[in-house]
Design a protein around this motif. Structure first.
Motif: not given
Length: 286
Positions: A66-71
């Protein structure tokens, strides 16, 4: 947020979940790399998962959900030889699942649901796992033949992906929850040794392209509380053996091609709370 935690000599557990932190994930989390638990869920962290976390070789718990992490997931995460729980749910992660995760013998809980992962499910990923949740991604191709069979496996959720082909027939006797709904699976519902699946409580195979008849042997899975075979291409009659499922609370069979009648054996389902047989060709009297 810029966390100045690198001066802490003895830091073993860090929990900053349910806050409003933003920016990249911190990587300097104690001078002596003693960190065992890292919980940063439900914040606004952005950017990629830093490969630098691998230097904390004692990590047993990582929760970045529940974050906005990408990659993608760093391939080198496979080096975390003490990792037990890895939770990456509900981010914007993409790419393929690292094959090296298969090598972590201590890992028993892996959740990467609600992301944008693609490609196939790495063979052998459930060898040591108890719980695997990869639902709501874009995983494709067939389910590996050995995925459902390892003896430790208790819960598997692959629902709402792009998986195709048949459901493997070998199922762990420890399996308590199996969710494969919302895919492109075909073939029949056919497991070996139904009578040994004494722990199977939740079986969800809905929204696929499964064909053939509902196996009467499902009546041997006495712990079933939820059986969802809705929105497939199942044919034939309702097996009277389903009346043996004394713990059944939810039975969804709608939107298939079922025929025949509802027999009196269904009156034995005293725990039943929800039943949906709509959009079939079932007849006779109620």
């Amino acid at each position: 947020s810029c966390l100045q935690l690198d001066g802490l000599d003895s830091l073993k557990s860090l929990n900053l979940s349910y806050n409003k932190f933003t920016g990249p994930l911190p990587t300097n989390l104690g001078k002596n790399n003693l960190l065992q638990e890292l919980q940063l869920s439900t914040n606004g962290f952005q950017g990629e998962i830093p490969v630098g976390l691998v230097k904390y070789g004692n990590l047993s718990l990582i929760d970045l959900s529940h974050n906005e992490l990408s990659g993608s997931i760093p391939e080198r995460f496979g080096e975390l030889s003490k990792l037990q729980i890895l939770v990456l749910s509900a981010n914007n992660l993409r790419g393929e699942l690292p094959k090296l995760l298969v090598n972590i013998q201590t890992l028993f809980h892996f959740a990467a649901n609600q992301n944008n992962f693609v490609g196939n499910i790495p063979p052998g990923i459930t060898t040591y796992l108890r719980n695997l949740d990869l639902s709501f991604n874009r995983l494709s191709r067939t389910i590996p033949q050995d995925l459902l069979s390892p003896p430790n496996l208790r819960s598997l959720d692959l629902s709402y992906n792009l998986l195709e082909g048949p459901i493997p027939t070998e199922i762990s006797l420890s399996l308590f929850r199996l969710r494969l709904g919302g895919n492109l699976l075909n073939g029949t519902v056919s497991f070996r040794s139904y009578g040994s699946l004494t722990k199977l409580t939740y079986l969800e195979l809905d929204n696929n392209s499964l064909t053939g008849e509902i196996p009467p042997e499902l009546g041997l899975c006495r712990s079933l509380a939820l059986l969802n075979l809705a929105q497939n291409r199942l044919t034939g009659v309702l097996p009277v053996q389903l009346g043996n499922l004394a713990n059944l609370q939810v039975l969804y069979l709608q939107k298939n091609k079922l025929v025949g009648v509802i027999t009196y054996q269904f009156t034995q389902l005293h725990s039943l709370q929800r039943m949906n047989f709509s959009s079939n060709s079932i007849g006779g009297s109620i």
